[in-house]
Design an enzyme around this catalytic site. Structure first.
Site, PDB file in Angstrom:
ATOM      1  N   MET A   1      -5.148 -41.652 -23.624  1.00 48.76           N
ATOM      2  CA  MET A   1      -4.655 -43.007 -23.823  1.00 48.76           C
ATOM      3  C   MET A   1      -3.969 -43.126 -25.186  1.00 48.76           C
ATOM      4  SD  MET A   1      -6.696 -46.673 -23.816  1.00 48.76           S
ATOM      5  CE  MET A   1      -7.322 -46.505 -22.143  1.00 48.76           C
TER       6      MET A   1
ATOM      7  N   TRP B   1      -0.663 -41.448 -25.025  1.00 51.44           N
ATOM      8  CA  TRP B   1       0.265 -42.261 -24.237  1.00 51.44           C
ATOM      9  C   TRP B   1       0.942 -43.318 -25.105  1.00 51.44           C
ATOM     10  CZ3 TRP B   1      -0.834 -47.598 -23.044  1.00 51.44           C
ATOM     11  CH2 TRP B   1       0.222 -48.219 -22.380  1.00 51.44           C
ATOM     12  N   HIS B   2       0.206 -43.920 -26.021  1.00 49.00           N
ATOM     13  CA  HIS B   2       0.817 -44.926 -26.888  1.00 49.00           C
ATOM     14  C   HIS B   2       1.888 -44.308 -27.785  1.00 49.00           C
ATOM     15  CE1 HIS B   2      -2.735 -47.547 -25.948  1.00 49.00           C
ATOM     16  NE2 HIS B   2      -1.795 -48.462 -26.025  1.00 49.00           N
ATOM     17  N   GLY B   3       1.720 -43.051 -28.147  1.00 51.96           N
ATOM     18  CA  GLY B   3       2.714 -42.389 -28.981  1.00 51.96           C
ATOM     19  C   GLY B   3       2.106 -41.169 -29.663  1.00 51.96           C
TER      20      GLY B   3
END
Length: 401
Positions: free
Chosen positions: A330, A333-335
């Site tokens: 996760m 996924w944000h960066g």
């Protein structure tokens, strides 16, 4: 041609509510105007991804065609030999465009040419399709309905993340009048609450207060390095947390409201997250469609994989490793930056500690009353706000600039 950003201006709401009228009238009389809904979605897709963002529009078209090919191919070959290999290949291909978009900033200052607004949420929907086809929950691939699901306009850019079977059930039938009137009532409520959240409270915390506390925190930068504490930084932490919630929750309420007006009960995204009693409870209340997606398609499947292959025997350790994998993914996924990855790791550790605490409470006579409950909410709130400070990237600015 002008571009419009979803739910960002009064003109947008005037336009979308005006064009929604035929859909609303049709549903009021128990009829879903499928062709008009398709035209409606196309108009807003062109307004969002056309004009000076035409490259995103081209990327979106290419992405949809690619994912259609992936799922169609999987639907044809999943019953052949080496089912697991075919499944893994389909999942990897489905997430490949998103991975390229996320990794591009590591190698170039320019954004990826295959990136577009909402690619993450479309990828979540696609991976969900592959996994549920693997499980047998989705029996056959319906390309036209899948495209409608994938490009359902109210939620395309930032969710909430719907489930195909739930969407299909809503889309293939029109709600009866009594139910639809109830949906309209909720939609109006969500629209007004969304305006309060995003354009009043979100604006106050994000546009007015946040620059002030940010400037103060940077001005007291040396005090933080000398003492390890800076009250302006604490103020920034709370202010950013409030801005993040009200801005995103307001956006989500708008998306859900428009969905309801279209006769689709998209899932809620927030449920009073700052009343959470612990971190696990927080993830059952915060960005719920994303949290539940990761729970179902990452955490549970990784847990099953570890148990099936007996890679770890201790059940407690299995859940801990699964939490770590879940939240690290996760975070990535944000960066691909240290603060997003640390944000994910922080929540994994917080949930693991929370599990130990809950087990301790079961075996010891720990008092439970309104005071301990209040303390739990207060503690969780501050733990979450600190995680949002990490997530904001402000510490990167404070330390390295």
């Amino acid at each position: 041609m002008i571009n419009i950003q979803p739910y960002e201006s009064p003109e947008y709401f005037v336009l979308i509510l005006g064009l929604l009228l035929p859909i609303i009238i049709g549903l009021f009389y128990g009829k879903r105007l499928v062709n008009y809904e398709t035209l409606f979605s196309l108009v807003f897709l062109v307004l969002t991804f056309g004009g000076d963002k035409w490259q995103q529009g081209v990327a979106l078209i290419g992405y949809v065609l690619f994912e259609l090919l992936v799922i169609f191919s999987y639907s044809k070959y999943r019953s052949k030999q080496n089912q697991t290999s075919v499944f893994v290949a389909a999942v990897l291909l489905a997430i490949a465009p998103l991975v390229v978009v996320k990794l591009t900033p590591l190698f170039s200052t320019n954004s990826s040419i295959i990136g577009f607004l909402g690619i993450s949420y479309l990828t979540f929907k696609t991976v969900q399709m592959v996994m549920e086809m693997r499980d047998g929950a989705i029996k056959e691939f319906e390309p036209v309905l899948f495209v409608r699901f994938l490009l359902f306009f109210p939620t395309i850019s930032s969710g909430p993340i719907d489930r195909f079977r739930r969407f299909k059930k809503d889309y293939q039938t029109a709600p009866d009048r009594e139910k639809y009137l109830c949906m309209i009532d909720k939609a109006v409520k969500y629209l007004f609450l969304g305006f309060l959240y995003k354009f009043i409270l979100g604006y106050f915390f994000g546009k007015i207060l946040l620059p002030i506390v940010s400037h103060a925190a940077l001005a007291h930068k040396m005090a933080f390095f000398h003492t390890g504490l800076s009250w302006p930084l604490v103020e920034y932490m709370y202010t950013y947390s409030m801005y993040l919630f009200f801005d995103f929750a307001g956006y989500s309420l708008f998306a859900i409201a428009i969905s309801y007006l279209m006769g689709i009960e998209s899932p809620m995204n927030f449920n009073q997250p700052f009343k959470s009693h612990n971190v696990k409870d927080f993830w059952n209340r915060w960005h719920m469609s994303l949290s539940f997606w990761f729970r179902d398609y990452v955490f549970m499947r990784f847990t099953f994989f570890l148990m099936k292959h007996k890679l770890i025997k201790n059940k407690l350790r299995i859940s801990q490793v699964a939490y770590l994998a879940n939240f690290l993914i996760m975070g990535f996924w944000h960066g691909v930056t240290w603060y997003y990855v640390l944000y994910g790791a922080f929540h994994a550790v917080a949930i693991i500690i929370n599990d130990y605490w809950l087990r301790f409470k079961k075996t010891h006579n720990v008092p439970h009353n309104r005071w301990t409950e209040g303390l739990a909410i207060f503690t969780t709130f501050n733990v979450v706000c600190f995680s949002f400070l990490i997530f904001s990237g402000f510490l990167n600015t404070l330390w390295f600039k």
